[in-house]
Design a protein around this motif. Structure first.
Motif, PDB file in Angstrom:
ATOM      1  N   PHE A  30      13.052  61.745 -19.388  1.00 16.87           N
ATOM      2  CA  PHE A  30      13.648  60.854 -18.564  1.00 16.87           C
ATOM      3  C   PHE A  30      14.194  59.739 -19.360  1.00 16.87           C
ATOM      4  CE2 PHE A  30       9.214  59.740 -17.752  1.00 16.87           C
ATOM      5  CZ  PHE A  30       9.166  58.378 -18.237  1.00 16.87           C
ATOM      6  N   ASP A  31      15.392  59.117 -18.998  1.00 19.72           N
ATOM      7  CA  ASP A  31      16.029  58.358 -19.698  1.00 19.72           C
ATOM      8  C   ASP A  31      15.741  56.608 -19.023  1.00 19.72           C
ATOM      9  OD1 ASP A  31      17.147  59.893 -21.677  1.00 19.72           O
ATOM     10  OD2 ASP A  31      18.926  60.016 -20.238  1.00 19.72           O
ATOM     11  N   ASP A  32      15.299  56.587 -17.767  1.00 21.17           N
ATOM     12  CA  ASP A  32      15.084  55.364 -17.342  1.00 21.17           C
ATOM     13  C   ASP A  32      13.614  54.814 -17.519  1.00 21.17           C
ATOM     14  OD1 ASP A  32      14.271  57.321 -15.554  1.00 21.17           O
ATOM     15  OD2 ASP A  32      14.685  56.492 -13.691  1.00 21.17           O
ATOM     16  N   PHE A  33      13.463  53.749 -17.055  1.00 15.91           N
ATOM     17  CA  PHE A  33      12.069  53.173 -16.845  1.00 15.91           C
ATOM     18  C   PHE A  33      11.303  53.731 -15.736  1.00 15.91           C
ATOM     19  CE2 PHE A  33      14.000  50.341 -19.776  1.00 15.91           C
ATOM     20  CZ  PHE A  33      12.764  49.922 -20.742  1.00 15.91           C
ATOM     21  N   ARG A  34      10.130  54.051 -15.862  1.00 13.60           N
ATOM     22  CA  ARG A  34       9.148  54.569 -14.724  1.00 13.60           C
ATOM     23  C   ARG A  34       7.888  53.802 -14.804  1.00 13.60           C
ATOM     24  NH1 ARG A  34      11.098  60.070 -13.652  1.00 13.60           N
ATOM     25  NH2 ARG A  34      13.236  59.868 -14.058  1.00 13.60           N
ATOM     26  N   SER A  35       7.185  53.611 -13.789  1.00 13.52           N
ATOM     27  CA  SER A  35       6.003  53.051 -13.729  1.00 13.52           C
ATOM     28  C   SER A  35       4.891  54.239 -13.931  1.00 13.52           C
ATOM     29  CB  SER A  35       5.620  52.629 -12.229  1.00 13.52           C
ATOM     30  OG  SER A  35       5.525  53.747 -11.469  1.00 13.52           O
ATOM     31  N   ALA A  36       3.606  53.801 -14.211  1.00  5.74           N
ATOM     32  CA  ALA A  36       2.548  54.723 -14.759  1.00  5.74           C
ATOM     33  C   ALA A  36       2.318  55.677 -13.450  1.00  5.74           C
ATOM     34  CB  ALA A  36       1.263  53.971 -15.190  1.00  5.74           C
TER      35      ALA A  36
END
Length: 138
Positions: A30-36
Protein backbone atom coordinates in the motif's frame (compact mmCIF):
# COMPACT_ATOMS: atom_id res chain seq x y z
CA UNK A 1 4.08 6.90 -6.57
CA UNK A 2 2.55 3.46 -6.41
CA UNK A 3 3.63 0.43 -4.43
CA UNK A 4 5.27 -0.92 -7.57
CA UNK A 5 7.35 2.27 -7.89
CA UNK A 6 8.52 2.23 -4.30
CA UNK A 7 10.68 -0.63 -3.05
CA UNK A 8 9.23 -2.46 -0.09
CA UNK A 9 10.96 -2.28 3.25
CA UNK A 10 13.75 -4.74 3.83
CA UNK A 11 14.27 -6.21 7.24
CA UNK A 12 17.49 -4.19 7.74
CA UNK A 13 19.76 -6.85 9.08
CA UNK A 14 17.03 -8.11 11.37
CA UNK A 15 16.60 -11.85 11.59
CA UNK A 16 14.12 -12.46 8.76
CA UNK A 17 11.42 -14.28 10.70
CA UNK A 18 8.18 -15.28 9.00
CA UNK A 19 6.35 -12.56 10.93
CA UNK A 20 8.83 -9.82 10.01
CA UNK A 21 8.74 -10.81 6.37
CA UNK A 22 4.92 -10.81 6.44
CA UNK A 23 4.86 -7.27 7.89
CA UNK A 24 7.44 -6.05 5.34
CA UNK A 25 5.44 -7.58 2.48
CA UNK A 26 2.24 -6.00 3.79
CA UNK A 27 3.97 -2.59 3.97
CA UNK A 28 5.00 -2.90 0.32
CA UNK A 29 1.38 -3.48 -0.73
CA UNK A 30 0.00 0.00 0.00
CA UNK A 31 1.02 3.62 -0.57
CA UNK A 32 -0.83 5.42 2.20
CA UNK A 33 -0.15 5.54 5.91
CA UNK A 34 -1.74 2.81 8.04
CA UNK A 35 -1.94 2.15 11.76
CA UNK A 36 -0.48 -0.98 13.33
CA UNK A 37 -4.03 -2.24 13.88
CA UNK A 38 -4.87 -1.75 10.18
CA UNK A 39 -1.69 -3.58 9.17
CA UNK A 40 -2.51 -6.37 11.62
CA UNK A 41 -6.01 -6.63 10.12
CA UNK A 42 -4.54 -6.75 6.59
CA UNK A 43 -2.24 -9.59 7.63
CA UNK A 44 -5.21 -11.48 9.10
CA UNK A 45 -7.18 -11.09 5.86
CA UNK A 46 -4.18 -12.57 4.04
CA UNK A 47 -4.21 -15.57 6.34
CA UNK A 48 -1.03 -14.56 8.19
CA UNK A 49 -0.97 -15.30 11.91
CA UNK A 50 1.04 -12.45 13.37
CA UNK A 51 0.25 -11.09 16.82
CA UNK A 52 -0.55 -7.40 17.20
CA UNK A 53 2.38 -6.94 19.62
CA UNK A 54 4.71 -8.45 17.00
CA UNK A 55 3.34 -6.05 14.38
CA UNK A 56 4.03 -3.09 16.71
CA UNK A 57 7.57 -4.31 17.48
CA UNK A 58 8.37 -4.98 13.83
CA UNK A 59 7.06 -1.60 12.72
CA UNK A 60 9.18 0.12 15.37
CA UNK A 61 12.28 -1.82 14.30
CA UNK A 62 11.69 -0.99 10.62
CA UNK A 63 11.07 2.69 11.47
CA UNK A 64 14.23 2.85 13.61
CA UNK A 65 16.19 1.35 10.70
CA UNK A 66 14.80 4.00 8.32
CA UNK A 67 13.01 1.40 6.20
CA UNK A 68 9.52 2.83 6.76
CA UNK A 69 8.08 6.23 7.57
CA UNK A 70 6.46 6.70 10.97
CA UNK A 71 4.17 9.65 11.39
CA UNK A 72 2.31 10.81 14.49
CA UNK A 73 -1.16 12.10 13.73
CA UNK A 74 -2.45 15.18 15.52
CA UNK A 75 -4.30 12.75 17.79
CA UNK A 76 -1.00 11.08 18.72
CA UNK A 77 -1.51 7.79 16.83
CA UNK A 78 1.53 6.35 15.06
CA UNK A 79 0.91 5.44 11.43
CA UNK A 80 3.33 3.84 8.97
CA UNK A 81 4.12 3.39 5.27
CA UNK A 82 7.00 2.21 3.12
CA UNK A 83 9.65 4.93 2.92
CA UNK A 84 10.71 6.58 -0.31
CA UNK A 85 14.30 6.60 0.95
CA UNK A 86 15.37 10.26 0.89
CA UNK A 87 15.00 12.48 3.97
CA UNK A 88 11.69 14.28 3.68
CA UNK A 89 8.79 15.78 5.58
CA UNK A 90 5.04 15.34 5.18
CA UNK A 91 2.01 17.49 4.44
CA UNK A 92 -0.97 15.67 5.95
CA UNK A 93 -4.66 16.34 5.29
CA UNK A 94 -6.63 16.49 8.52
CA UNK A 95 -9.80 15.32 6.76
CA UNK A 96 -8.84 12.43 4.48
CA UNK A 97 -5.31 11.61 5.69
CA UNK A 98 -3.73 12.18 2.28
CA UNK A 99 0.01 12.78 2.61
CA UNK A 100 2.52 14.45 0.35
CA UNK A 101 6.27 14.03 0.79
CA UNK A 102 8.13 17.34 0.66
CA UNK A 103 11.77 18.27 0.91
CA UNK A 104 12.53 21.24 3.11
CA UNK A 105 15.93 22.84 2.54
CA UNK A 106 14.94 25.83 4.69
CA UNK A 107 14.00 23.48 7.54
CA UNK A 108 17.34 21.69 7.19
CA UNK A 109 19.26 25.01 7.35
CA UNK A 110 17.19 26.20 10.31
CA UNK A 111 17.74 22.91 12.17
CA UNK A 112 21.52 23.09 11.69
CA UNK A 113 21.56 26.75 12.72
CA UNK A 114 19.58 26.21 15.94
CA UNK A 115 21.69 23.15 16.82
CA UNK A 116 24.95 25.06 16.30
CA UNK A 117 23.65 28.06 18.25
CA UNK A 118 23.08 25.81 21.27
CA UNK A 119 26.16 23.62 20.83
CA UNK A 120 24.29 20.51 19.74
CA UNK A 121 25.71 18.01 17.28
CA UNK A 122 24.37 14.92 15.50
CA UNK A 123 20.81 16.28 15.54
CA UNK A 124 17.85 14.72 13.81
CA UNK A 125 14.30 15.89 13.35
CA UNK A 126 10.90 15.08 11.94
CA UNK A 127 8.33 17.51 10.63
CA UNK A 128 4.71 16.93 9.79
CA UNK A 129 2.57 19.81 8.55
CA UNK A 130 -1.18 19.35 8.97
CA UNK A 131 -3.80 21.12 6.89
CA UNK A 132 -6.68 20.48 4.51
CA UNK A 133 -5.99 19.24 0.97
CA UNK A 134 -7.61 20.85 -2.10
CA UNK A 135 -10.00 17.92 -2.62
CA UNK A 136 -11.38 18.15 0.93
CA UNK A 137 -11.66 21.94 0.72
CA UNK A 138 -13.79 21.70 -2.44
Amino acid sequence: MTSTDRPGPATSGLRPTRQRLAVAEAMASFDDFRSAQEIHDLLGRRGETVGLATVYRTLQLLADAGEIDRLLTEGGEAIYRACSGAHHHHLVCRSCGRTVEVEGPAVERWTRSIAEEHGFDEVSHTLEIFGTCPTCRA
